[in-house]
Design an enzyme around this catalytic site. Sequence first.
Site, PDB file in Angstrom:
ATOM      1  N   PRO A 141      -3.754 -12.225   9.313  1.00  0.00           N
ATOM      2  CG  PRO A 141      -1.765 -12.621  10.466  1.00  0.00           C
ATOM      3  CD  PRO A 141      -2.406 -12.800   9.130  1.00  0.00           C
ATOM      4  CG  ASP A 142      -7.332  -7.295  12.930  1.00  0.00           C
ATOM      5  OD1 ASP A 142      -6.544  -6.564  13.555  1.00  0.00           O
ATOM      6  OD2 ASP A 142      -8.407  -6.894  12.451  1.00  0.00           O
ATOM      7  CB  ILE A 143      -1.283  -6.944  13.872  1.00  0.00           C
ATOM      8  CG1 ILE A 143      -0.622  -7.838  12.822  1.00  0.00           C
ATOM      9  CG2 ILE A 143      -0.295  -6.608  14.989  1.00  0.00           C
ATOM     10  CD1 ILE A 143       0.552  -7.196  12.108  1.00  0.00           C
ATOM     11  CG  ASN A 181      -0.213  -0.184   2.507  1.00  0.00           C
ATOM     12  OD1 ASN A 181       0.659   0.595   2.852  1.00  0.00           O
ATOM     13  ND2 ASN A 181      -0.556  -1.250   3.248  1.00  0.00           N
ATOM     14  CE  LYS A 236      -8.318  -0.330  12.791  1.00  0.00           C
ATOM     15  NZ  LYS A 236      -7.518   0.218  11.650  1.00  0.00           N
ATOM     16  CG  PHE A 273      -2.706   5.287  13.555  1.00  0.00           C
ATOM     17  CD1 PHE A 273      -2.546   6.538  12.984  1.00  0.00           C
ATOM     18  CD2 PHE A 273      -2.058   5.020  14.758  1.00  0.00           C
ATOM     19  CE1 PHE A 273      -1.748   7.504  13.579  1.00  0.00           C
ATOM     20  CE2 PHE A 273      -1.260   5.976  15.365  1.00  0.00           C
ATOM     21  CZ  PHE A 273      -1.107   7.220  14.768  1.00  0.00           C
ATOM     22  CE  LYS A 306       8.825 -11.642 -14.846  1.00  0.00           C
ATOM     23  NZ  LYS A 306       9.699 -10.876 -15.755  1.00  0.00           N
ATOM     24  CG  ASP A 342      -7.257  -5.169   5.278  1.00  0.00           C
ATOM     25  OD1 ASP A 342      -6.875  -5.104   6.460  1.00  0.00           O
ATOM     26  OD2 ASP A 342      -7.776  -4.217   4.674  1.00  0.00           O
TER      27      ASP A 342
END
Length: 412
Positions: free
Chosen positions: A306-308, A211, A339, A325, A290, A280
């Site tokens: 996994p959602d840290i 990102n 959240k 955040f 490749k 995500d």
Amino acid sequence: MSSLRGKRIVLGVCGGIAAYKAAALCSKLTQAGADVRVIMTKSAVQFVAPLTFQTLSRHDVYVDTFDEKDASVVAHIDLADHADLFVIAPATANLIGKLALGLGDDMLSTTLLATTAPLFIAPAMNVHMYENAAVMKNMETLRQRGVRFIEPGVGQLACGYVGRGRLEEPEAILAALERYAGGAQLLAGRKVLITAGGTVERIDPVRFLTNDSSGRMGFAIAETARRMGAEVTLVAGRTEGPLPGGVNVIRVQSAQDMLEAVLAEAGSSDIIVKAAAVADYRPAMKADQKIKKSEHTMTLELVKNPDILQTLGSRKKDGQVLVGFAAETERLEEHAMDKLVRKNCDLLVANDVSKPGSGFGTETNEVRIFDRNGNVEALPLLHKLEVAERLLELAAARLRRSEAAEPPLEGS
């Protein structure tokens, strides 16, 4: 005892009627125990004599770049290196413009170019000068470089106008400097864990998903926590720019890597700030070689990472402060509160990344900070170091309240 005691402060004084207030500021800084050195512009000496500042500071006053008072040093470099803090009060539109452009044509501007000390600017000028588009742009340029402004007050100006432009009172400038210096021990003895940057999810050896996160916000928090006296561990993914000094850096790539690194450090941390932008999803399969292009389209199967933050929230120990955040583009408060509750955060920092200056890769941010009672504080567009300072002040206050509320140990 003032937090400025023993601090080395360089006070720059520009030409303007408000220069008389700089004499009062010099006196207050000296009374607070600071070692004050004064640099005046040639215009400033038309309003206040250098002897005034020499008497108040008990040091020579510098005006002329070529008036070297000590042959063993180069004066403007020595003063630049000397400063723990640098404050310009009053600061004219001319000085602000020169600093924004990197010009050095007198003792003050040359010293400013050479210093690495935190810089505070207290402007003073006519209201129309202050609101001039060029002046506003120059101030914004300096804010993005980390310069802190002590905004002028509103009232009767020497020119006869009524409006914004009068130099802030010496007591308020002193208080701003004391707040900054006082933060130096706010987190002394604490352990702070911070994540920063974006994660990298490999598709094959040459391609990956990521990102736009630069890591700058996390870096600012790490740098500020270190300045406040904390032992800082920074878990950094894909980032831009130099890493902050004086902190323990753990480099990671994927979300899984970051999770493992964070969990290894979380148990001993007093404050955890998860500023990283974690992917995500990741590819279900990572090719060892490749992937060659063949068809016009390619289907890539993704699986959830996994959602840290949620994992940290579920394992949060008593007294630990967890800060999350949220980068949003719509319904900011609704998404932020959802959240915060779902992931058991103590504080949630939300920003609208669609706003200019508040998205990824910028030096500034405009945020709102939430707790379980709703909006705690809305910060205007500030340099990320200033956002970090306020956020860590709030986290430190929660830490102190939590410890104060703990019952005494049995038998104590």
